[in-house]
Enzyme design. Structure first.
Site, short mmCIF file in Angstrom:
data_model
loop_
_atom_site.label_atom_id
_atom_site.label_comp_id
_atom_site.label_asym_id
_atom_site.label_seq_id
_atom_site.Cartn_x
_atom_site.Cartn_y
_atom_site.Cartn_z
N LYS A 140 13.48 7.69 12.31
CA LYS A 140 13.72 8.22 10.97
C LYS A 140 15.04 8.98 10.89
CE LYS A 140 9.99 6.61 9.08
NZ LYS A 140 10.05 5.55 8.03
N THR A 194 -1.38 8.84 2.00
CA THR A 194 -1.25 7.39 2.13
C THR A 194 -2.50 6.84 2.81
OG1 THR A 194 -0.18 7.63 4.28
CG2 THR A 194 1.26 7.60 2.33
N CYS A 231 10.17 0.74 2.20
CA CYS A 231 9.06 1.61 2.57
C CYS A 231 8.32 1.13 3.81
CB CYS A 231 8.07 1.72 1.41
SG CYS A 231 8.71 2.53 -0.06
N TYR A 274 9.39 8.42 16.82
CA TYR A 274 9.31 8.41 15.35
C TYR A 274 10.48 9.18 14.74
CZ TYR A 274 7.29 8.88 10.68
OH TYR A 274 7.07 8.82 9.32
N SER A 294 0.84 -1.20 0.00
CA SER A 294 0.00 0.00 0.00
C SER A 294 0.87 1.25 0.00
CB SER A 294 -0.93 0.01 1.22
OG SER A 294 -0.17 0.06 2.42
N LEU A 340 3.18 4.41 -0.31
CA LEU A 340 4.41 4.72 -1.04
C LEU A 340 5.01 3.46 -1.67
CD1 LEU A 340 6.10 7.10 1.58
CD2 LEU A 340 4.48 7.69 -0.24
#
Length: 259
Positions: A169, A200, A84, A165, A15, A17
């Protein structure tokens, strides 16, 4: 790199990206394997593009090994990996309840869970894929493969509640150049995309007024990013042989506010 006829793996390819990237690679003639835990969606995308679906949990060595084994049995050793797979959560590092004044902190289990998926899971797939790419015969300029990782603009301007998060990242951004240097003598390039606010499946579940407000916060164009736009940049990183060791924001020039 001309991806026509090359084997490619896209993690999180069921799903968003990842699905857009899997489709873009297949349109260019690549043989695509999708790694994901969403079996129904992953199998549907794989069928659509003539690829193969591998049910993979990126936090498990055994699962990732089995996924690569299945993908390579179907298509041969991959020359392209696009990572991804990822998720998110939000909680302040420490906070006080407005109702009763009680104090709590970010659960360390939740922090570790996010790091394991977004950062360690990405590195696990990259390391195992790169080891496989080393078995390939070198092409022009000694090239063997290309890897694209996915970070987030939160790596640079994380918002309130995004400590875990942003750390996950930011780790992806931080390891991009060292991995590219690790693999430079083997002809494997490594780059990272830092997406902004994209339309998304996760975002599609938000109320329309929330999406409108987010879109209005983007300098230009004033809308959410399209997964196909991410896919085009991922393809550019794969296909341009001089693209290496870079972290690129794809965000409409947004700089995230504290909240």
């Amino acid at each position: 790199m001309d991806v026509k006829g090359k084997a490619a793996v896209v993690t999180g390819g069921a799903s968003g990206l990842g699905a857009a990237t899997a489709r873009a690679l297949a349109e260019r003639g690549a043989k695509v394997a999708i790694f994901d835990l969403q079996t129904e969606k992953g199998e549907a995308v794989a069928k659509e593009i003539g690829g193969v679906f591998c049910e993979v949990n990126v936090t498990s060595d055994e699962s990732v090994d089995a996924g690569f084994a299945k993908a390579r049995e179907a298509h041969g050793q991959e020359s392209v990996l696009v990572c991804c797979a990822g998720t998110g959560n939000a909680m302040k590092t420490a906070s006080r309840s407005k109702e009763d004044g009680s104090i709590k902190h970010f659960a360390l289990e939740a922090f570790n869970w996010l790091i394991q998926i977004n950062l360690v899971g990405t590195f696990r797939c990259v390391a195992k894929s790169a080891a496989g790419m080393l078995t390939l015969d070198p092409g022009e300029d000694g090239a063997r493969g290309a890897i694209v990782m996915t970070a987030s603009v939160a790596a640079e301007d994380g918002q309130i509640g995004q400590a875990a998060y942003s750390a996950s990242k930011g780790g992806v951004v931080g390891m991009t150049l060292p991995i590219a240097r690790d693999l430079m003598n083997e002809g494997i390039r490594v780059n990272t995309i830092l997406p902004g606010i994209f339309d998304t499946p996760l975002m599609q579940g938000a109320p329309q007024q929330v999406k409108d407000a987010l879109a209005a916060s983007v300098p230009f164009p004033k809308r959410l990013g399209k997964p196909e736009e991410y896919a085009r940049l991922a393809l550019a990183m794969v296909e341009n042989d001089y693209f290496n060791g870079e972290d690129v924001r794809l965000d409409g020039a947004i700089r995230m506010a504290p909240r």
